[in-house]
Design a protein around this motif. Structure first.
Motif, mmCIF file in Angstrom:
data_model
loop_
_atom_site.group_PDB
_atom_site.id
_atom_site.type_symbol
_atom_site.label_atom_id
_atom_site.label_comp_id
_atom_site.label_asym_id
_atom_site.label_seq_id
_atom_site.Cartn_x
_atom_site.Cartn_y
_atom_site.Cartn_z
ATOM 1 N N UNK A 40 -15.331 9.107 19.656
ATOM 2 C CA UNK A 40 -14.042 8.578 20.079
ATOM 3 C C UNK A 40 -12.888 9.358 19.476
ATOM 4 N N UNK A 41 -11.934 9.746 20.322
ATOM 5 C CA UNK A 41 -10.782 10.512 19.860
ATOM 6 C C UNK A 41 -11.022 12.005 19.757
ATOM 7 N N UNK A 42 -12.247 12.465 20.000
ATOM 8 C CA UNK A 42 -12.563 13.887 19.867
ATOM 9 C C UNK A 42 -12.331 14.661 21.163
ATOM 10 N N UNK A 43 -12.169 13.958 22.283
ATOM 11 C CA UNK A 43 -12.026 14.616 23.580
ATOM 12 C C UNK A 43 -10.724 14.162 24.237
ATOM 13 N N UNK A 44 -9.893 15.120 24.593
ATOM 14 C CA UNK A 44 -8.652 14.831 25.315
ATOM 15 C C UNK A 44 -8.954 14.863 26.813
ATOM 16 N N UNK A 45 -8.671 13.781 27.517
ATOM 17 C CA UNK A 45 -8.912 13.733 28.956
ATOM 18 C C UNK A 45 -7.600 13.929 29.710
ATOM 19 N N UNK A 102 -10.465 16.094 35.135
ATOM 20 C CA UNK A 102 -11.069 15.623 36.380
ATOM 21 C C UNK A 102 -9.986 14.911 37.184
ATOM 22 N N UNK A 103 -10.165 14.885 38.498
ATOM 23 C CA UNK A 103 -9.191 14.199 39.350
ATOM 24 C C UNK A 103 -9.459 12.704 39.452
ATOM 25 N N UNK A 104 -10.583 12.241 38.909
ATOM 26 C CA UNK A 104 -10.972 10.830 39.000
ATOM 27 C C UNK A 104 -10.655 10.094 37.699
ATOM 28 N N UNK A 105 -9.765 9.132 37.777
ATOM 29 C CA UNK A 105 -9.450 8.324 36.594
ATOM 30 C C UNK A 105 -10.663 7.506 36.164
ATOM 31 N N UNK A 106 -11.453 7.039 37.134
ATOM 32 C CA UNK A 106 -12.638 6.249 36.798
ATOM 33 C C UNK A 106 -13.646 7.088 36.029
ATOM 34 N N UNK A 107 -13.849 8.345 36.450
ATOM 35 C CA UNK A 107 -14.784 9.221 35.750
ATOM 36 C C UNK A 107 -14.314 9.473 34.326
ATOM 37 N N UNK A 108 -13.019 9.676 34.134
ATOM 38 C CA UNK A 108 -12.493 9.936 32.794
ATOM 39 C C UNK A 108 -12.610 8.701 31.905
ATOM 40 N N UNK A 109 -12.437 7.521 32.481
ATOM 41 C CA UNK A 109 -12.616 6.292 31.700
ATOM 42 C C UNK A 109 -14.063 6.161 31.243
ATOM 43 N N UNK A 110 -15.003 6.516 32.123
ATOM 44 C CA UNK A 110 -16.424 6.483 31.749
ATOM 45 C C UNK A 110 -16.714 7.520 30.680
ATOM 46 N N UNK A 111 -16.096 8.686 30.785
ATOM 47 C CA UNK A 111 -16.266 9.715 29.760
ATOM 48 C C UNK A 111 -15.886 9.162 28.391
ATOM 49 N N UNK A 112 -14.751 8.500 28.310
ATOM 50 C CA UNK A 112 -14.307 7.962 27.023
ATOM 51 C C UNK A 112 -15.235 6.849 26.539
ATOM 52 N N UNK A 113 -15.796 6.097 27.465
ATOM 53 C CA UNK A 113 -16.782 5.078 27.096
ATOM 54 C C UNK A 113 -18.028 5.738 26.511
#
Length: 392
Positions: free
Chosen positions: A266-271, A247-258
């Protein structure tokens, strides 16, 4: 009551169920109605057609509320329509009432009103002047019907400006939390009701996201335009070998990891923070291969004029994805642009497959969930397309 008189023949579309009268379809307006007022719509012979909310500034000059000449557009009607909308959701999505669309505008007979429920927080969005004038009746009825702890008005969408409405948001009933945790098919998501996309979450894809779980078993998965991880999390839960979420949004990717951490993934998805178009091209050049690719981009065609460019964009991302897929892999491709009709979207994907030298087999064709109803005669209500293809 003031009345809007249609040009000859323009009542036919309304008779088929369409809820809008366009400004260009009006021959005359009698009675000097104020913007936002209730008006009768009559045909060229003066016969009653419908009753709705008037806004001379908007291209949609009248939004139909009722076709019953004896039904008044008042607080009782608002309350009754809200009760009917909630009763419908209790029957069609009983397992998702904690995170669902409660009111879907014209599809629920409340034009321009959208209400989403996240646990006990309601997010209300109003995109028509007439409904804005009726908000004093909407909010008390929602409180009585759903007993929310708080209600947030999310009136920050640009379409309001077309109605002559300001962009503003804020708590309308008790200050609540900005972020709310909800469950969707067993997957936890944190919803930012104040700053998240749409009203905080893409509820319309709820029933499509779990479809990737069986496809992802043991697979290398790429989720382009992943936002906060709706498809990526389901792929990881499906025991994918690897999941790359872009994704182009760092905020969206941070929420994804949350979300992933909350789900025990946790650790199963590479963003990857990147433009999905650029990443697809780069992976093509590098010879990268995936077994499942998910494309769920934002709308490319926001109006009819942008459709040619949107068509090129959809073809480009599907072509690149098809080149990256292994034989027997799966493409999950979506469009939320109404102007990209289901027939046209299938045609674009077929063109991409031909240019990529791939053969497709349609495994599933889906739309939005039933809490976002599709209404016959109102094609704009069928906006979401989700196609799942096996690729050879």
């Amino acid at each position: 009551m003031a009345s809007v008189h249609l040009l000859p023949g323009r009542q036919r579309r309304l008779a088929d169920g369409h809820p809008w009268v366009y400004r260009t379809e009006i021959a005359d307006v009698q009675g000097s109605p104020e913007p936002g007022a209730v008006v009768d719509v009559v045909d060229s012979r003066g016969r009653f057609v419908a009753r709705g909310l008037y806004n001379p500034q908007s291209m949609i000059a009248v939004r139909i509320v009722t076709r019953d000449p004896d039904e008044a557009v008042d607080e009782q009607l608002i309350r009754r329509r809200l009760e009917e909308a909630w009763s419908y959701r209790r029957r069609v999505v009983p397992e998702h009432l904690g995170a669902c669309r409660v009111v879907s505008g014209e599809a629920d007979g409340l034009p321009g009103l959208f209400v989403d429920r996240y646990d006990r927080v309601l997010v209300v969005q109003v995109v028509s002047l007439g409904m804005e004038r009726l908000l004093h009746a909407v909010l008390p009825a929602l409180r009585d019907l759903l007993d929310p702890t708080s209600i947030y008005l999310r009136n920050d969408v640009p379409v309001r400006q077309l109605e002559g409405l300001p962009l503003d948001s804020g708590w309308a009933y008790h200050t609540g939390p900005d972020r709310v945790w909800v469950q969707e098919h067993g997957v936890p998501f944190v919803v930012d009701v104040v700053a998240g996309q749409k009203t905080g979450h893409y509820l319309d894809q709820r029933d499509n996201r779990p479809l990737v779980r069986p496809l992802a078993a043991g697979a290398r998965v790429l989720d382009a335009f992943c936002h906060t991880g709706g498809f990526a999390l389901n792929a990881a839960l499906g025991q994918a070998e690897s999941v790359v979420a872009v994704d182009s949004s760092a905020a969206a990717l941070a929420t994804l990891q949350e979300n992933a951490a909350r789900a025990g993934l946790g650790g199963r998805i590479e963003t990857v923070e990147a433009n999905a178009f650029d990443l697809l091209r780069a992976h093509d050049r590098e010879g990268r291969r995936y077994d499942v690719i998910i494309l769920d981009p934002p709308p490319f065609a926001r109006n009819r004029a942008s459709l040619p460019g949107a068509r090129r964009g959809y073809k480009e991302i599907n072509l690149r994805a098809l080149r990256l897929l292994t034989p027997g892999g799966f493409l999950v491709t979506c469009s939320c642009s109404f102007h990209m009709t289901p027939d046209l979207f299938r045609e674009v994907v077929a063109e991409a497959a031909r240019d990529a030298g791939r053969r497709l087999r349609l495994a599933a064709e889906r739309a939005q969930g039933p809490d976002h109803p599709i209404v016959p005669g109102y094609p704009e209500s069928h906006y979401l397309k989700c196609l799942i293809y096996e690729v050879r």
